[in-house]
Design a protein around this motif. Sequence first.
Motif, PDB file in Angstrom:
ATOM      1  N   ALA A  13      80.102 -27.256   5.707  1.00 39.48           N
ATOM      2  CA  ALA A  13      79.908 -25.964   5.042  1.00 39.48           C
ATOM      3  C   ALA A  13      81.172 -25.548   4.300  1.00 39.48           C
ATOM      4  N   ALA A  14      82.317 -25.759   4.916  1.00 42.07           N
ATOM      5  CA  ALA A  14      83.579 -25.407   4.270  1.00 42.07           C
ATOM      6  C   ALA A  14      83.781 -26.212   2.989  1.00 42.07           C
ATOM      7  N   ARG A  15      83.520 -27.511   3.057  1.00 44.98           N
ATOM      8  CA  ARG A  15      83.699 -28.362   1.875  1.00 44.98           C
ATOM      9  C   ARG A  15      82.708 -28.017   0.759  1.00 44.98           C
ATOM     10  N   ALA A  16      81.567 -27.445   1.163  1.00 44.20           N
ATOM     11  CA  ALA A  16      80.583 -27.015   0.166  1.00 44.20           C
ATOM     12  C   ALA A  16      80.837 -25.600  -0.328  1.00 44.20           C
ATOM     13  N   GLY A  17      81.874 -24.967   0.215  1.00 44.18           N
ATOM     14  CA  GLY A  17      82.212 -23.603  -0.205  1.00 44.18           C
ATOM     15  C   GLY A  17      81.270 -22.552   0.327  1.00 44.18           C
ATOM     16  N   LEU A  18      80.600 -22.839   1.464  1.00 45.71           N
ATOM     17  CA  LEU A  18      79.589 -21.923   1.997  1.00 45.71           C
ATOM     18  C   LEU A  18      80.103 -21.150   3.213  1.00 45.71           C
ATOM     19  N   PRO A  19      79.869 -19.847   3.261  1.00 43.01           N
ATOM     20  CA  PRO A  19      80.128 -19.100   4.496  1.00 43.01           C
ATOM     21  C   PRO A  19      79.225 -19.635   5.599  1.00 43.01           C
ATOM     22  N   VAL A  20      79.732 -19.661   6.834  1.00 42.99           N
ATOM     23  CA  VAL A  20      78.944 -20.211   7.924  1.00 42.99           C
ATOM     24  C   VAL A  20      79.049 -19.328   9.157  1.00 42.99           C
ATOM     25  N   PHE A  21      77.904 -19.095   9.773  1.00 41.23           N
ATOM     26  CA  PHE A  21      77.834 -18.485  11.098  1.00 41.23           C
ATOM     27  C   PHE A  21      77.519 -19.608  12.070  1.00 41.23           C
ATOM     28  N   CYS A  22      78.279 -19.695  13.162  1.00 40.76           N
ATOM     29  CA  CYS A  22      78.063 -20.774  14.122  1.00 40.76           C
ATOM     30  C   CYS A  22      78.037 -20.211  15.530  1.00 40.76           C
ATOM     31  N   GLU A  23      77.050 -20.639  16.292  1.00 37.44           N
ATOM     32  CA  GLU A  23      77.049 -20.304  17.703  1.00 37.44           C
ATOM     33  C   GLU A  23      78.277 -20.924  18.358  1.00 37.44           C
ATOM     34  N   LYS A  24      78.776 -20.288  19.413  1.00 40.84           N
ATOM     35  CA  LYS A  24      79.906 -20.871  20.122  1.00 40.84           C
ATOM     36  C   LYS A  24      79.450 -22.140  20.813  1.00 40.84           C
ATOM     37  N   PRO A  25      80.353 -23.091  21.041  1.00 43.57           N
ATOM     38  CA  PRO A  25      81.747 -23.127  20.611  1.00 43.57           C
ATOM     39  C   PRO A  25      81.866 -23.851  19.273  1.00 43.57           C
ATOM     40  N   ILE A  26      83.059 -23.793  18.687  1.00 42.14           N
ATOM     41  CA  ILE A  26      83.325 -24.618  17.514  1.00 42.14           C
ATOM     42  C   ILE A  26      83.291 -26.092  17.931  1.00 42.14           C
ATOM     43  N   ALA A  27      83.958 -26.382  19.033  1.00 43.21           N
ATOM     44  CA  ALA A  27      83.987 -27.721  19.616  1.00 43.21           C
ATOM     45  C   ALA A  27      84.328 -27.564  21.086  1.00 43.21           C
ATOM     46  N   LEU A  28      84.167 -28.622  21.847  1.00 40.99           N
ATOM     47  CA  LEU A  28      84.414 -28.552  23.285  1.00 40.99           C
ATOM     48  C   LEU A  28      85.855 -28.862  23.658  1.00 40.99           C
ATOM     49  N   ASP A  29      86.696 -29.169  22.665  1.00 43.49           N
ATOM     50  CA  ASP A  29      88.102 -29.413  22.968  1.00 43.49           C
ATOM     51  C   ASP A  29      88.965 -28.767  21.891  1.00 43.49           C
ATOM     52  N   HIS A  35      91.071 -25.764  10.499  1.00 46.86           N
ATOM     53  CA  HIS A  35      91.914 -26.150   9.367  1.00 46.86           C
ATOM     54  C   HIS A  35      91.073 -26.388   8.116  1.00 46.86           C
ATOM     55  N   GLU A  36      89.880 -26.987   8.294  1.00 44.07           N
ATOM     56  CA  GLU A  36      88.999 -27.206   7.137  1.00 44.07           C
ATOM     57  C   GLU A  36      88.561 -25.872   6.535  1.00 44.07           C
ATOM     58  N   VAL A  37      88.173 -24.932   7.372  1.00 44.56           N
ATOM     59  CA  VAL A  37      87.734 -23.617   6.884  1.00 44.56           C
ATOM     60  C   VAL A  37      88.875 -22.903   6.174  1.00 44.56           C
ATOM     61  N   GLU A  38      90.045 -22.930   6.779  1.00 46.55           N
ATOM     62  CA  GLU A  38      91.186 -22.223   6.203  1.00 46.55           C
ATOM     63  C   GLU A  38      91.650 -22.877   4.908  1.00 46.55           C
ATOM     64  N   ALA A  39      91.597 -24.202   4.840  1.00 47.36           N
ATOM     65  CA  ALA A  39      91.985 -24.906   3.615  1.00 47.36           C
ATOM     66  C   ALA A  39      91.012 -24.597   2.482  1.00 47.36           C
ATOM     67  N   ALA A  40      89.740 -24.454   2.830  1.00 46.37           N
ATOM     68  CA  ALA A  40      88.724 -24.172   1.805  1.00 46.37           C
ATOM     69  C   ALA A  40      88.674 -22.706   1.424  1.00 46.37           C
ATOM     70  N   GLY A  41      89.240 -21.850   2.287  1.00 44.74           N
ATOM     71  CA  GLY A  41      89.209 -20.413   2.015  1.00 44.74           C
ATOM     72  C   GLY A  41      87.827 -19.804   2.188  1.00 44.74           C
ATOM     73  N   THR A  42      87.017 -20.432   3.054  1.00 44.29           N
ATOM     74  CA  THR A  42      85.666 -19.936   3.281  1.00 44.29           C
ATOM     75  C   THR A  42      85.608 -19.089   4.553  1.00 44.29           C
ATOM     76  N   VAL A  43      84.420 -18.610   4.877  1.00 40.61           N
ATOM     77  CA  VAL A  43      84.219 -17.721   6.017  1.00 40.61           C
ATOM     78  C   VAL A  43      83.575 -18.483   7.169  1.00 40.61           C
ATOM     79  N   LEU A  44      84.104 -18.278   8.384  1.00 40.46           N
ATOM     80  CA  LEU A  44      83.483 -18.773   9.597  1.00 40.46           C
ATOM     81  C   LEU A  44      83.371 -17.604  10.572  1.00 40.46           C
ATOM     82  N   GLN A  45      82.143 -17.231  10.927  1.00 44.94           N
ATOM     83  CA  GLN A  45      81.911 -16.204  11.943  1.00 44.94           C
ATOM     84  C   GLN A  45      81.324 -16.873  13.171  1.00 44.94           C
TER      85      GLN A  45
END
Length: 338
Positions: A84-100, A109-119
């Motif tokens: 989603a970040a590489r496509a420039g799309l805002p994304v809502f994600c259920e927890k967790p982002i990852a298990l580690d 880092h991908e979201v921040e580099a792309a300047g997109t939104v992650l909720q």
Amino acid sequence: MRIGLIGTGRIGTFHARVLARHPEVESLVVADADAARAVELAEGLGGPAAGTASVDDLFTASAGMEAVVVTAATSAHAELIGRAARAGLPVFCEKPIALDLPGTLAALHEVEAAGTVLQLGFQRRFDAGYAAAREAVRAGRLGRLHTVRAMTSDPAPPPAAYLPLSGGLYRDCLVHDFDILRWVTGREVTEVYATGSDAGPAMFREAGDVDTAAAVLTLDDGTLATATATRCNGAGYDVRMELAGESDQLAVGLDARTPLTSTESEGPPAPDKPWPGFLERFAPAYEAELAAFVDVVRGVRANPCDGREALHALRIAEACELSRAERRVVRMEEVHGG
């Protein structure tokens, strides 16, 4: 607004229904690794605005997506957030982002580099009771806060096959309590001591997990907090928080459906309809967090729960796992990734 939703399990189905009736969502496109499930859900939503696509197609420019909601299996979250970040799309994600922590940090880092939104989907932040507690604490109505007691008790264990994929009780369940503790108090955890029991069903021992856990957390202003969780609370689904200060104390989640019976002669009776699960208990909060995401995408609201908030909660869970394994107090500086 045109939104893609990935994942058609229980929470994905709930979110799809909420989004399909949101006045700002003109088109909802459902995707799942099991295409037949996606079609079944889209057809159940009804109306010309609901459709299906493959997961790959959602991320193409021709799909015309304006945002993505991720409710897929936990193991797919980080990859989908990155796409989603590489496509420039805002994304809502259920927890967790990852298990580690490495997987979480890579996705952030991908979201921040792309300047997109992650909720992130920490729905308790949108529950009226927790919001009222936060307001009371921040306004000083309890006086100096000295004790917080948080708990999450599931009425029955999940399927055995889920346990090895869940990340364990601290990362999968208590992470909600860790997040809401920070959000309500406005303080940070400085150290933890955690323990757990696998004395219940054998499947927990086989998965290297525990069915019941407890943690003592020290906050940066000296407030002491406890957080407990179990998968085996036969009375019903019980999620509460008690906050005690020098002037007053209050409780979140104490109502006519709380699965709790008083032994006092003048105490409240056992509830007629105890909460059966998280979707029933937090339905309004789930709706509110998705409404907030739509507003974030529209640019009329700041992100109420970004990825860094999820990282903070995961670090506390990691500290608890380390504490349980080594049977000692763990300082938060020992957990990298902050």
